[in-house]
Design a protein around this motif. Structure first.
Motif, mmCIF file in Angstrom:
data_model
loop_
_atom_site.group_PDB
_atom_site.id
_atom_site.type_symbol
_atom_site.label_atom_id
_atom_site.label_comp_id
_atom_site.label_asym_id
_atom_site.label_seq_id
_atom_site.Cartn_x
_atom_site.Cartn_y
_atom_site.Cartn_z
ATOM 1 N N LEU A 130 -13.845 22.003 -20.255
ATOM 2 C CA LEU A 130 -12.570 22.124 -19.822
ATOM 3 C C LEU A 130 -11.788 20.743 -20.340
ATOM 4 O O LEU A 130 -10.579 20.828 -20.753
ATOM 5 C CB LEU A 130 -12.487 22.419 -18.474
ATOM 6 N N PRO A 131 -12.446 19.518 -20.199
ATOM 7 C CA PRO A 131 -11.714 18.448 -20.631
ATOM 8 C C PRO A 131 -11.540 18.239 -22.060
ATOM 9 O O PRO A 131 -10.416 17.780 -22.457
ATOM 10 C CB PRO A 131 -12.646 17.123 -20.237
ATOM 11 N N THR B 221 -10.720 13.057 -14.850
ATOM 12 C CA THR B 221 -9.441 13.364 -15.123
ATOM 13 C C THR B 221 -9.221 14.795 -14.504
ATOM 14 O O THR B 221 -8.117 15.049 -13.979
ATOM 15 C CB THR B 221 -8.832 13.296 -16.646
ATOM 16 N N LEU B 222 -10.013 15.705 -14.949
ATOM 17 C CA LEU B 222 -9.935 17.121 -14.310
ATOM 18 C C LEU B 222 -11.179 17.004 -13.237
ATOM 19 O O LEU B 222 -11.798 15.997 -13.053
ATOM 20 C CB LEU B 222 -10.180 18.068 -15.481
ATOM 21 N N ILE C 280 -8.790 11.021 -22.267
ATOM 22 C CA ILE C 280 -9.321 11.669 -21.328
ATOM 23 C C ILE C 280 -10.581 11.297 -20.401
ATOM 24 O O ILE C 280 -11.563 11.179 -21.316
ATOM 25 C CB ILE C 280 -9.191 13.504 -21.415
ATOM 26 N N LEU D 30 -10.951 21.183 -23.900
ATOM 27 C CA LEU D 30 -9.651 21.905 -24.252
ATOM 28 C C LEU D 30 -8.518 21.458 -23.636
ATOM 29 O O LEU D 30 -7.319 21.937 -24.103
ATOM 30 C CB LEU D 30 -9.996 23.417 -23.237
ATOM 31 N N HIS D 31 -8.380 20.498 -22.676
ATOM 32 C CA HIS D 31 -7.321 19.885 -22.031
ATOM 33 C C HIS D 31 -6.849 19.021 -23.065
ATOM 34 O O HIS D 31 -5.546 18.817 -23.410
ATOM 35 C CB HIS D 31 -7.698 19.030 -20.895
ATOM 36 N N CYS D 32 -7.693 18.152 -23.801
ATOM 37 C CA CYS D 32 -7.241 17.402 -24.865
ATOM 38 C C CYS D 32 -6.434 18.087 -25.949
ATOM 39 O O CYS D 32 -5.496 17.706 -26.540
ATOM 40 C CB CYS D 32 -8.522 16.660 -25.644
ATOM 41 N N THR D 33 -7.084 19.308 -26.325
ATOM 42 C CA THR D 33 -6.455 20.174 -27.853
ATOM 43 C C THR D 33 -4.954 20.570 -27.289
ATOM 44 O O THR D 33 -4.181 20.717 -28.013
ATOM 45 C CB THR D 33 -7.571 21.162 -28.175
ATOM 46 N N LYS D 34 -4.887 21.062 -25.753
ATOM 47 C CA LYS D 34 -3.595 21.278 -25.254
ATOM 48 C C LYS D 34 -2.676 20.310 -25.486
ATOM 49 O O LYS D 34 -1.448 20.442 -25.995
ATOM 50 C CB LYS D 34 -4.049 21.951 -23.957
ATOM 51 N N LEU D 35 -3.004 19.102 -24.893
ATOM 52 C CA LEU D 35 -2.136 17.989 -25.095
ATOM 53 C C LEU D 35 -1.704 17.553 -26.514
ATOM 54 O O LEU D 35 -0.626 17.158 -26.656
ATOM 55 C CB LEU D 35 -2.854 16.813 -24.396
ATOM 56 N N MET E 159 -12.405 11.588 -25.466
ATOM 57 C CA MET E 159 -12.588 12.424 -24.209
ATOM 58 C C MET E 159 -14.029 11.914 -23.787
ATOM 59 O O MET E 159 -15.099 12.049 -24.530
ATOM 60 C CB MET E 159 -13.064 13.835 -24.461
#
Ligand SMILES: O=C(O)COP(=O)(O)O
Length: 226
Positions: free
Chosen positions: A157-158, A148-149, A144, A160-165, A119
């Protein structure tokens, strides 16, 4: 403050996320070459590696401000940033290499089934070709970028986006970076954090003041539970 939940030993995490410039990759000489190309075309004195390394994690604006000094305020800044990015995008991986110990760490993570990803605040049109040019980074689960966001670091947020993916709990993820905004973003995401003291930090003392859970002098420190 370090995180309220107790840090695990490094290889107990389910995932590692890494910052790119100054953490996985030593990108400073390609960034510095792009800066010096702009300065040369404007008749401004060149910047030494020692000076540009300290701001190499902070983006094009910070590099140009370092080079132009007091003249930066009166420069057409958007135009100068475009010039630097144009030079840089044509020479992304001329001098850029993984920092010593990174390849061993990534292989160890992969061997232990620990997911890892990237990230960075770099924009995607620079991140993607750069990551593709470095074979050691080919197994990243996620990459990311800053655009990206709608939010970049220090926003969590980026991350948390990584851990979600990656389908991992942020509490079981470690974020490693060499800038204060990396440590702030990791903490705000509820992750544990490690400061990459081998990167483009202002000074060891200042970087330790960011109060990451771990302060590593080398990627190899991950093996030593420091
Ligand atoms: O290029 C930037 O803006 C910084 O990139 P980094 O987040 O990988 O340090």
């Amino acid at each position: 403050m370090a995180s309220s939940h107790t840090p695990l030993t490094p290889f107990e995490y389910d995932a590692f996320l890494f910052d790119l410039d100054g953490t996985l990759l030593d990108t400073a000489d390609d960034l510095g070459a792009a800066l010096n190309a702009v300065l040369k075309s404007e008749g401004v004195a060149q910047v030494t590696p020692e000076a540009y390394r300290k701001v190499a994690s902070n983006g094009a604006g910070a590099l140009l401000e370092l080079g132009f000094k007091a003249q930066w305020a009166s420069q057409p800044q958007t135009e100068r940033i475009k010039q630097l990015v144009c030079h840089y995008s044509q020479n992304l991986a001329t001098h850029t290499r993984c920092f010593e110990g990174i390849e061993s760490l990534l292989i160890a993570l992969e061997n232990q089934g620990i997911k890892w990803g990237i990230m960075t605040n770099k924009p995607g049109f620079l991140t993607d070709p750069l990551v593709a040019a470095i074979p050691a980074l080919k197994n990243a689960h996620v990459v990311i970028s800053g655009d990206t966001l709608t939010e970049a670091k220090p926003s969590p947020l980026p991350l948390l986006h990584c851990t979600k993916l990656m389908n991992v709990d942020p509490k079981r993820c470690l974020y490693i970076g060499d800038a204060q905004r990396d440590i702030e973003a990791g903490k705000a995401a509820g992750m544990h954090t490690a400061t990459a003291l081998w990167g483009y930090i202002p000074s060891i003392d200042e970087a330790k003041g960011w109060e990451a859970d771990f302060n590593w002098h080398s990627p190899i420190d991950a093996f030593n539970h420091i």
